[in-house]
Design a protein around this motif. Sequence first.
Motif, PDB file in Angstrom:
ATOM      1  N   PHE A 168      14.249  -4.195  13.283  1.00 52.64           N
ATOM      2  CA  PHE A 168      13.096  -3.429  13.794  1.00 52.64           C
ATOM      3  C   PHE A 168      12.992  -2.018  13.211  1.00 52.64           C
ATOM      4  CE2 PHE A 168      14.358  -6.049  17.668  1.00 52.64           C
ATOM      5  CZ  PHE A 168      13.452  -7.063  17.405  1.00 52.64           C
ATOM      6  N   THR A 169      13.545  -1.846  12.020  1.00 54.02           N
ATOM      7  CA  THR A 169      13.578  -0.505  11.430  1.00 54.02           C
ATOM      8  C   THR A 169      12.748  -0.450  10.156  1.00 54.02           C
ATOM      9  OG1 THR A 169      15.796  -0.149  12.321  1.00 54.02           O
ATOM     10  CG2 THR A 169      15.087   1.320  10.548  1.00 54.02           C
ATOM     11  N   TYR A 170      11.822   0.481  10.094  1.00 56.39           N
ATOM     12  CA  TYR A 170      10.932   0.689   8.950  1.00 56.39           C
ATOM     13  C   TYR A 170      10.983   2.158   8.574  1.00 56.39           C
ATOM     14  CZ  TYR A 170       8.969  -3.777  10.632  1.00 56.39           C
ATOM     15  OH  TYR A 170       8.802  -5.076  11.058  1.00 56.39           O
ATOM     16  N   LYS A 171      10.358   2.463   7.438  1.00 63.35           N
ATOM     17  CA  LYS A 171      10.408   3.851   6.978  1.00 63.35           C
ATOM     18  C   LYS A 171       9.078   4.247   6.347  1.00 63.35           C
ATOM     19  CE  LYS A 171      13.460   6.786   4.188  1.00 63.35           C
ATOM     20  NZ  LYS A 171      14.704   6.769   3.381  1.00 63.35           N
ATOM     21  N   PHE A 172       8.536   5.355   6.784  1.00 58.96           N
ATOM     22  CA  PHE A 172       7.330   5.899   6.177  1.00 58.96           C
ATOM     23  C   PHE A 172       7.652   6.458   4.798  1.00 58.96           C
ATOM     24  CE2 PHE A 172       5.488   6.128  10.480  1.00 58.96           C
ATOM     25  CZ  PHE A 172       4.176   5.781  10.199  1.00 58.96           C
ATOM     26  N   ASN A 173       6.752   6.216   3.854  1.00 62.57           N
ATOM     27  CA  ASN A 173       6.917   6.795   2.512  1.00 62.57           C
ATOM     28  C   ASN A 173       6.237   8.167   2.474  1.00 62.57           C
ATOM     29  OD1 ASN A 173       8.246   4.476   1.498  1.00 62.57           O
ATOM     30  ND2 ASN A 173       6.269   3.471   1.261  1.00 62.57           N
ATOM     31  N   PHE A 174       6.800   9.102   3.191  1.00 60.85           N
ATOM     32  CA  PHE A 174       6.177  10.421   3.287  1.00 60.85           C
ATOM     33  C   PHE A 174       6.067  11.124   1.940  1.00 60.85           C
ATOM     34  CE2 PHE A 174       7.451  10.860   7.986  1.00 60.85           C
ATOM     35  CZ  PHE A 174       6.184  10.470   8.404  1.00 60.85           C
ATOM     36  N   LYS A 208       0.815  -1.213   0.000  1.00 66.89           N
ATOM     37  CA  LYS A 208       0.000   0.000   0.000  1.00 66.89           C
ATOM     38  C   LYS A 208       0.846   1.259   0.000  1.00 66.89           C
ATOM     39  CE  LYS A 208      -3.731  -0.707   2.788  1.00 66.89           C
ATOM     40  NZ  LYS A 208      -4.377  -1.112   4.062  1.00 66.89           N
ATOM     41  N   HIS A 209       2.144   1.083  -0.061  1.00 64.98           N
ATOM     42  CA  HIS A 209       3.099   2.193  -0.142  1.00 64.98           C
ATOM     43  C   HIS A 209       3.073   3.108   1.072  1.00 64.98           C
ATOM     44  CE1 HIS A 209       2.431   1.227  -4.557  1.00 64.98           C
ATOM     45  NE2 HIS A 209       3.676   0.877  -4.305  1.00 64.98           N
ATOM     46  N   ILE A 210       2.650   2.572   2.165  1.00 61.95           N
ATOM     47  CA  ILE A 210       2.673   3.378   3.385  1.00 61.95           C
ATOM     48  C   ILE A 210       4.047   3.282   4.054  1.00 61.95           C
ATOM     49  CG2 ILE A 210       1.686   3.584   5.709  1.00 61.95           C
ATOM     50  CD1 ILE A 210      -0.987   2.641   4.502  1.00 61.95           C
ATOM     51  N   PHE A 268      -5.186  11.914   5.462  1.00 64.24           N
ATOM     52  CA  PHE A 268      -4.076  11.753   4.547  1.00 64.24           C
ATOM     53  C   PHE A 268      -4.149  10.358   3.958  1.00 64.24           C
ATOM     54  CE2 PHE A 268      -1.886  15.113   7.036  1.00 64.24           C
ATOM     55  CZ  PHE A 268      -1.645  15.948   5.966  1.00 64.24           C
ATOM     56  N   MET A 269      -3.672  10.238   2.751  1.00 68.24           N
ATOM     57  CA  MET A 269      -3.564   8.926   2.138  1.00 68.24           C
ATOM     58  C   MET A 269      -2.193   8.798   1.495  1.00 68.24           C
ATOM     59  SD  MET A 269      -7.176   8.066   0.303  1.00 68.24           S
ATOM     60  CE  MET A 269      -6.535   6.486  -0.267  1.00 68.24           C
ATOM     61  N   PHE A 270      -1.785   7.565   1.302  1.00 71.89           N
ATOM     62  CA  PHE A 270      -0.535   7.321   0.605  1.00 71.89           C
ATOM     63  C   PHE A 270      -0.840   6.976  -0.842  1.00 71.89           C
ATOM     64  CE2 PHE A 270       0.650   6.986   4.977  1.00 71.89           C
ATOM     65  CZ  PHE A 270       1.940   7.468   5.016  1.00 71.89           C
ATOM     66  N   ARG A 271      -0.349   7.824  -1.738  1.00 76.36           N
ATOM     67  CA  ARG A 271      -0.582   7.638  -3.159  1.00 76.36           C
ATOM     68  C   ARG A 271       0.057   6.340  -3.648  1.00 76.36           C
ATOM     69  NH1 ARG A 271       3.031  10.499  -5.721  1.00 76.36           N
ATOM     70  NH2 ARG A 271       2.565  12.271  -4.402  1.00 76.36           N
ATOM     71  N   LYS A 272      -0.691   5.633  -4.509  1.00 78.10           N
ATOM     72  CA  LYS A 272      -0.178   4.394  -5.104  1.00 78.10           C
ATOM     73  C   LYS A 272       0.936   4.673  -6.106  1.00 78.10           C
ATOM     74  CE  LYS A 272      -2.391   0.586  -3.722  1.00 78.10           C
ATOM     75  NZ  LYS A 272      -1.694  -0.683  -3.398  1.00 78.10           N
ATOM     76  N   LYS A 292       4.936  10.006  -0.622  1.00 81.56           N
ATOM     77  CA  LYS A 292       3.695   9.579  -1.277  1.00 81.56           C
ATOM     78  C   LYS A 292       2.462  10.011  -0.501  1.00 81.56           C
ATOM     79  CE  LYS A 292       5.683   5.539  -3.566  1.00 81.56           C
ATOM     80  NZ  LYS A 292       5.596   6.093  -4.920  1.00 81.56           N
ATOM     81  N   LEU A 293       2.681  10.799   0.509  1.00 80.39           N
ATOM     82  CA  LEU A 293       1.558  11.215   1.356  1.00 80.39           C
ATOM     83  C   LEU A 293       0.807  12.381   0.717  1.00 80.39           C
ATOM     84  CD1 LEU A 293       0.408  10.486   4.156  1.00 80.39           C
ATOM     85  CD2 LEU A 293       1.875  12.254   5.107  1.00 80.39           C
ATOM     86  N   ILE A 294      -0.472  12.210   0.545  1.00 78.87           N
ATOM     87  CA  ILE A 294      -1.285  13.280  -0.028  1.00 78.87           C
ATOM     88  C   ILE A 294      -2.508  13.553   0.842  1.00 78.87           C
ATOM     89  CG2 ILE A 294      -0.585  12.958  -2.432  1.00 78.87           C
ATOM     90  CD1 ILE A 294      -3.258  11.376  -2.785  1.00 78.87           C
TER      91      ILE A 294
END
Length: 153
Positions: free
Chosen positions: A120-126, A109-111, A149-153, A128-130
């Motif tokens: 234990f490390t992740y990253k937000f796809n900021f 979902k590209h979040i 807010f949604m994460f654009r595909k 793609k945030l709209i």
Amino acid sequence: TFSLVLLIEQNQEISFTFLTFHHSSEAVLFPDWAYKPAWSPGSRQVQLWHFLLELLGRGEGGAISWGGEWGEFIIRDPERLARLWGERKGKPHMNYDKLSRALRYYYNKHILHKTKGKRFTYKFNFSKLILVNYPGFPSSPHRSPISRFMFRK
DNA sequence: CACGGAAAGC
DNA sequence: GCTTTCCGTG
């Protein structure tokens, strides 16, 4: 980076949560209504990424904290984070195995994505945030009482 | 640990 | 639709 334009109507108060990053001069300004659980009728329940932003915004730090890169976060205490999430959702048997499965569903979902090789490390796809729609904005044809807010595909 | 299929829950 | 639960695989 991205920019956010807000349309403020008369006499309307908006509460913000200011998310800052330890090793960066950048920050994200999140209006609370954009990701916090709404309590009004017809509200949807809180999503895991809302909850993560909430904890990160509080700078609570013990269970989860921002990492070195933009949008990156490290789960410092996986079982404690799972317990907090379980309390919020009323799931007393939540654990990191199950919570991390939910995080993995965010990849498509590209979040989020995984920072490979870092435990234990992740990253937000900021990037793609709209912003979907602003609450009460009259000209929005498909306006809903709850904006997000949604994460654009 | 991290991944992702499968099925169930709400 | 968004997890929650379970679990085989690398």
